[in-house]
Write an enzyme that holds these catalytic residues in place. Structure first.
Site, PDB file in Angstrom:
ATOM      1  N   HIS A 159       5.107   5.986  11.531  1.00 40.97           N
ATOM      2  CA  HIS A 159       4.565   5.850  10.168  1.00 40.97           C
ATOM      3  C   HIS A 159       3.606   7.028   9.974  1.00 40.97           C
ATOM      4  CE1 HIS A 159       3.401   4.145   6.452  1.00 40.97           C
ATOM      5  NE2 HIS A 159       3.073   2.913   6.811  1.00 40.97           N
ATOM      6  N   ARG A 209      11.258   3.757   3.453  1.00 38.89           N
ATOM      7  CA  ARG A 209      10.849   2.717   4.410  1.00 38.89           C
ATOM      8  C   ARG A 209      12.079   1.891   4.745  1.00 38.89           C
ATOM      9  NH1 ARG A 209       5.713  -1.139   4.563  1.00 38.89           N
ATOM     10  NH2 ARG A 209       4.878   0.869   5.206  1.00 38.89           N
ATOM     11  N   LYS A 249      26.722  -4.255  -1.535  1.00 33.87           N
ATOM     12  CA  LYS A 249      28.194  -4.197  -1.645  1.00 33.87           C
ATOM     13  C   LYS A 249      28.803  -3.482  -0.444  1.00 33.87           C
ATOM     14  CE  LYS A 249      27.532  -3.231  -6.501  1.00 33.87           C
ATOM     15  NZ  LYS A 249      27.671  -2.074  -7.395  1.00 33.87           N
ATOM     16  N   ARG A 282       0.801  -1.224   0.000  1.00 36.91           N
ATOM     17  CA  ARG A 282       0.000   0.000   0.000  1.00 36.91           C
ATOM     18  C   ARG A 282       0.837   1.279   0.000  1.00 36.91           C
ATOM     19  NH1 ARG A 282      -2.736  -3.862   1.658  1.00 36.91           N
ATOM     20  NH2 ARG A 282      -0.773  -4.391   2.628  1.00 36.91           N
ATOM     21  N   THR A 283       1.818   1.337   0.878  1.00 39.15           N
ATOM     22  CA  THR A 283       2.507   2.619   1.056  1.00 39.15           C
ATOM     23  C   THR A 283       3.258   2.990  -0.215  1.00 39.15           C
ATOM     24  OG1 THR A 283       2.728   2.041   3.376  1.00 39.15           O
ATOM     25  CG2 THR A 283       4.031   3.903   2.597  1.00 39.15           C
TER      26      THR A 283
END
Ligand code: CP
Length: 312
Positions: A135, A107, A86, A57-58
């Site tokens: 959030h 996120r 890396k 969703r986000t």
């Protein structure tokens, strides 16, 4: 103060007036989010989606918001496909991204990652969930959903159910609801109680907050039942997860004595906490909540990146 060019790492970065302004703007964005009208508010803007933890969703609602407003996205959806593999640091990754995009939506599994990213970037950073931290854009769309249904954010009884220990959505939402004058009723397994630091902060805010571990009693008095998933991925020890897994479930029987106006919300994904039979009841608000992610994120991106004075 304008939101133009600002980071949004925590819901505390926004004042009550700014939140109210964003919710008003989001309401005007609904026809754009539905694709019924076009408005090139982000024309020429590039927004980087830096997702180092799974999301449906986000990420997709942010991408939809950007594209519906005429902007474009650079997307990292798989950390394994980046130079982090890396050994590059998050700081360097974000610093570099900030020279490719006009804003960064991040996120990350680590609490505090968004604050670090905001220091690394000279472009605005929007926290799309940092571990068990915050959030804030989820909170904005949660508030939009409640306000759309009740016309107010004050004076409601809101039950926060489930994983209140690790649930970043409730950590952000509890603070915001307290600011707007709703009463919080906390219902969770003992092991997943809201941490003391959040309780202390709510007390300092003067919030009306209490525990009600008896789910049936909590549901009877609720205007809003905000259900969360127990987040298996946050447990260091899987046996601790198994002890609480499946300890609550909302179904037709649970809601039999609910107020007629009760809405059931969930940030989603759900993992068995709400039975599918609830979807067809008047109580179910979680899919509308997921849709409102688009106009709310449009409103926020426009406030941060759009040309000042241009609304939806
Ligand atoms: N509500 C929410 O954050 O959902 P995703 O994890 O799918 O983005």
């Amino acid at each position: 103060m304008s939101l133009h060019g600002r980071d949004v790492v925590s819901i505390r970065d926004l004042s009550r007036d700014e939140i109210t302004g964003l919710l008003d703007s989001a309401r005007k964005m609904v026809p754009l989010a539905e694709g019924r009208r076009a408005s090139p508010l982000l024309d020429g803007k590039i927004v980087a989606m830096a997702f180092f933890e799974p999301s449906t969703r986000t990420r997709l609602s942010f991408e939809s918001a950007v594209q519906r407003l005429g902007g474009s996205c650079l997307t990292i959806a798989d950390a394994g496909a980046t130079s982090l593999r890396k050994g590059e640091s998050l700081y360097d990754t974000i610093r570099m991204l900030s020279s490719y995009a006009d804003a960064i939506v991040l996120r990350h599994p680590n609490e505090g990652a968004a604050r670090l990213a905001a220091r690394a970037s000279d472009r605005p950073v929007i926290n799309a969930g940092d571990g068990a931290g915050q959030h804030p854009t989820q909170t904005l769309l949660d508030l939009a959903t409640i306000r759309e249904r009740f016309g107010t954010l004050a004076g409601l009884k809101v039950v926060l159910l489930g994983d209140l220990k690790y649930g970043r959505t409730v950590h952000s939402l509890a603070f915001a609801l307290a600011e707007f004058g709703s009463e919080l009723i906390l219902s969770s397994p003992e092991a997943l109680r809201l941490p003391e630091e959040h309780r202390d902060e709510l007390r300092r805010q003067g919030a009306k907050v209490r525990d009600q571990p008896d789910l049936a009693k909590a549901v009877r008095e609720a205007d809003v039942l905000y259900v969360t998933r127990i987040q298996k991925e946050r447990f260091a020890d899987e046996s601790e997860y198994r002890e609480v897994a499946g300890s609550y479930r909302i179904d037709g029987r649970t809601l039999a004595d609910a107020k007629p106006q009760l809405i059931v919300m969930h940030p989603l994904p759900r993992a068995g906490e709400i039975a599918p039979e609830v979807d067809a009841t008047r109580h179910a608000a979680y899919f509308r909540q997921a849709f409102l992610a688009v106009p709310v994120r449009m409103a926020l991106l426009n406030a941060i990146l759009g040309r000042p004075g241009r609304g939806g």
